[in-house]
Design a protein around this motif. Structure first.
Motif, PDB file in Angstrom:
ATOM      1  N   PHE A 148     -20.436   7.289  31.924  1.00 57.03           N
ATOM      2  CA  PHE A 148     -19.422   6.257  31.789  1.00 57.03           C
ATOM      3  C   PHE A 148     -18.949   5.763  33.158  1.00 57.03           C
ATOM      4  CE2 PHE A 148     -15.210   4.611  30.469  1.00 57.03           C
ATOM      5  CZ  PHE A 148     -15.662   3.744  29.492  1.00 57.03           C
ATOM      6  N   THR A 156     -20.014   1.549  36.729  1.00 52.75           N
ATOM      7  CA  THR A 156     -18.857   0.764  37.206  1.00 52.75           C
ATOM      8  C   THR A 156     -18.663   0.954  38.698  1.00 52.75           C
ATOM      9  OG1 THR A 156     -17.829   1.582  35.196  1.00 52.75           O
ATOM     10  CG2 THR A 156     -16.479   0.199  36.601  1.00 52.75           C
ATOM     11  N   ARG A 176     -11.947  -1.583  36.469  1.00 53.73           N
ATOM     12  CA  ARG A 176     -12.441  -0.827  35.316  1.00 53.73           C
ATOM     13  C   ARG A 176     -11.618  -1.163  34.061  1.00 53.73           C
ATOM     14  NH1 ARG A 176     -14.398   4.391  36.306  1.00 53.73           N
ATOM     15  NH2 ARG A 176     -12.859   4.532  37.939  1.00 53.73           N
ATOM     16  N   ARG A 177     -10.296  -1.217  34.235  1.00 49.99           N
ATOM     17  CA  ARG A 177      -9.422  -1.508  33.081  1.00 49.99           C
ATOM     18  C   ARG A 177      -9.735  -2.902  32.522  1.00 49.99           C
ATOM     19  NH1 ARG A 177      -4.978  -4.459  32.866  1.00 49.99           N
ATOM     20  NH2 ARG A 177      -4.624  -4.484  35.110  1.00 49.99           N
ATOM     21  N   SER A 224     -12.480  -4.637  32.890  1.00 55.15           N
ATOM     22  CA  SER A 224     -13.835  -4.668  32.318  1.00 55.15           C
ATOM     23  C   SER A 224     -13.820  -4.136  30.902  1.00 55.15           C
ATOM     24  CB  SER A 224     -14.803  -3.815  33.135  1.00 55.15           C
ATOM     25  OG  SER A 224     -14.760  -4.181  34.475  1.00 55.15           O
ATOM     26  N   LEU A 225     -13.100  -3.007  30.711  1.00 54.14           N
ATOM     27  CA  LEU A 225     -13.040  -2.405  29.370  1.00 54.14           C
ATOM     28  C   LEU A 225     -12.338  -3.334  28.390  1.00 54.14           C
ATOM     29  CD1 LEU A 225     -12.266   1.336  30.119  1.00 54.14           C
ATOM     30  CD2 LEU A 225     -14.333   0.383  29.090  1.00 54.14           C
ATOM     31  N   ASP A 226     -11.233  -3.955  28.854  1.00 53.56           N
ATOM     32  CA  ASP A 226     -10.505  -4.882  27.972  1.00 53.56           C
ATOM     33  C   ASP A 226     -11.391  -6.060  27.596  1.00 53.56           C
ATOM     34  OD1 ASP A 226      -8.343  -3.286  28.022  1.00 53.56           O
ATOM     35  OD2 ASP A 226      -7.084  -4.565  29.283  1.00 53.56           O
ATOM     36  N   SER A 231     -13.800  -5.165  25.033  1.00 55.67           N
ATOM     37  CA  SER A 231     -13.204  -4.834  23.730  1.00 55.67           C
ATOM     38  C   SER A 231     -12.871  -6.080  22.917  1.00 55.67           C
ATOM     39  CB  SER A 231     -11.933  -3.992  23.915  1.00 55.67           C
ATOM     40  OG  SER A 231     -10.908  -4.832  24.395  1.00 55.67           O
ATOM     41  N   GLU A 277     -21.915  -1.913  30.269  1.00 58.79           N
ATOM     42  CA  GLU A 277     -21.969  -1.281  28.957  1.00 58.79           C
ATOM     43  C   GLU A 277     -23.396  -0.819  28.634  1.00 58.79           C
ATOM     44  OE1 GLU A 277     -19.808  -3.197  25.907  1.00 58.79           O
ATOM     45  OE2 GLU A 277     -20.217  -1.519  24.576  1.00 58.79           O
TER      46      GLU A 277
END
Ligand code: HEM
Length: 404
Positions: free
Chosen positions: A144, A148, A166-167, A169-171, A174, A240
């Motif tokens: 994981f 990144t 990172r935050r 990218s994840l949002d 999602s 991802e």
């Protein structure tokens, strides 16, 4: 929700493997007039009138090669809402020109410089952090994390921005489940990347954003918007998929300890293991296309304006191309798979993905020995590969000893 004809049904939650269903469809209806995707969450205007799925290798290959008939322009109406007009949705000359501008940075030869300076140090550092613990979840600790960290250095982002990057990218990723978080992240990333681009317009840098700012074709440069759309696409496209594919490869090796031992003893087998891993457990099992005109495929006629799902996960297990196709076997004769798609949109980051995975696996095998899988870690939720469109292990609990 389950789909299909008894006795083979598909669990659309992705909790159970879709491969028995794919095999059944390949054998009975490889050019299927229907869809196995749950479209109920899609707004009315985005729901296609007519849907088809290609399950066999030949059909999927034909679709990717014929990009004039099977266009990807519909991406503008889906991911385009958060990423802008990206290379993925382009066709013809626009795609050719745009891809030529960005491709230089992702050529295998261009990546060589990053291996010793960025990719190996990132992997070594992550594994050194867990080396003396004797056990770890390799998803959390490694797969994981490393894509990144690597992409943020390659892009030239300041290290202190990593957590925020990172935050966001994840949002952004999602978006299918949390549209508000996705749209906010898209906005924030726009501002963030615009600032990075402006800095490089003032002063050149030796990183991917610097390369994009400097890139020119026939005297034309990429606009800020085009660069930002491309950078936002790199997050789902590059992060991802790589974290999932490297997790799948580790899972397959850990569950086939004889092949793990072979790779450990002979590292020249790593490239074959990577390709076989991508084939058997394709991280992105399906992408969509839309037909621009009526087309004949596998003896059936698909009308114009139909949505066609290209099931690469199924195509990669086509028994007419790979005997005993469900079996993971790194010694099987090499035969090109289709995990990176094909035709004009064939993955731009495939050399980077392969290189990152190769370096990560080498680094792990150099640093620990007696690597053993503990699928039941006592939590009641066994480690396994899950997912329908995106597939990867939910966790990878392992034990090991530090190498001398
Ligand atoms: C194992 C890891 C990866 C897999 C399985 C993968 C898979 C794919 C697939 C299937 C496509 C075609 C999508 C479509 O046509 O609808 C694609 C396109 C693309 N990928 Fe990857 N990808 C991976 C890693 C990466 C990485 C590391 C990057 C860059 C950092 C990247 C960047 C891109 C870009 C920019 C495109 C669009 C190319 C175009 O439209 O011309 N990918 N990838």
């Amino acid at each position: 929700m389950t789909l299909g004809t008894d006795p083979v049904v598909l669990d659309t939650t992705g909790e159970s493997s879709p491969y028995p269903y794919f095999e059944y469809m390949r054998r009975t209806d490889p050019v299927w007039h229907g869809t196995y995707m749950d479209q109920s969450q899609l707004p009315e205007e985005l729901r296609p009138n007519d849907e088809w799925v290609l399950f066999g290798y030949d059909g999927v290959f034909q679709g990717f090669r014929d990009d004039k008939t099977f266009t990807s322009a519909a991406y503008d109406k889906t991911i385009g809402l958060v990423m802008g007009h990206t290379i993925l949705a382009m066709g013809g000359k626009e795609h050719h020109d745009h891809r030529s501008l960005v491709a230089k940075a992702f050529r295998a030869t261009a990546l060589e410089r990053w291996e010793p300076s960025v990719i190996a140090p990132v992997c070594n550092e992550l594994i050194d952090e867990i080396k003396y613990q004797g056990h770890a979840d390799l998803v959390k600790a490694l797969t994981f994390e490393f894509p990144t960290r690597i992409i943020s250095v390659l892009l030239g982002l300041p290290p202190e921005d990593l957590d925020m990057f990172r935050r966001l990218s994840l949002d952004l990723i999602s978006i299918p489940t949390d549209i508000v978080a996705g749209l906010n992240a898209a906005n924030e990333l726009h501002g963030y990347f615009l600032n990075q681009v402006e800095q490089r317009r003032r002063k050149a840098t030796d990183d991917i954003i610097g390369d994009l700012v400097a890139a020119e074709i026939d005297g034309e440069k990429l606009t800020d918007e085009a660069i930002i759309a491309f950078l936002r696409l790199l997050l789902p496209a590059g992060l991802e998929t790589t974290y999932r594919s490297s997790g799948n490869l580790l899972y397959l090796l850990l569950t086939h300890p004889d092949q793990l031992a072979m790779v450990d003893q002979d590292r020249s087998l790593i490239p074959s293991a990577i390709e076989e891993g991508l084939r058997v457990e394709t991280p992105l099992t399906m992408v969509m296309r839309t037909t621009t005109k009526e087309v004949e495929i596998g003896g059936k006629t698909i009308p114009a304006e139909a949505q066609v799902d290209m099931c690469m996960g199924s195509a990669n297990r086509d028994e007419s191309r790979w005997p005993d196709s469900n079996k993971f076997d790194i010694r099987r004769p090499r035969q090109a798979h289709i995990a990176f798609a094909g035709g004009i949109h064939m993955c731009l980051g495939m050399h980077l993905a392969r290189l990152e995975t190769q370096v990560m696996l080498n680094s792990l095998l150099d640093r620990v020995t007696d690597l053993a899988f503990v699928p039941d870690d006592g939590s009641g939720d066994d480690a396994r590969i899950v997912g329908l469109t995106f597939r990867s292990p939910n966790k990878l609990p392992v034990t090991f000893t530090p190498a001398a």
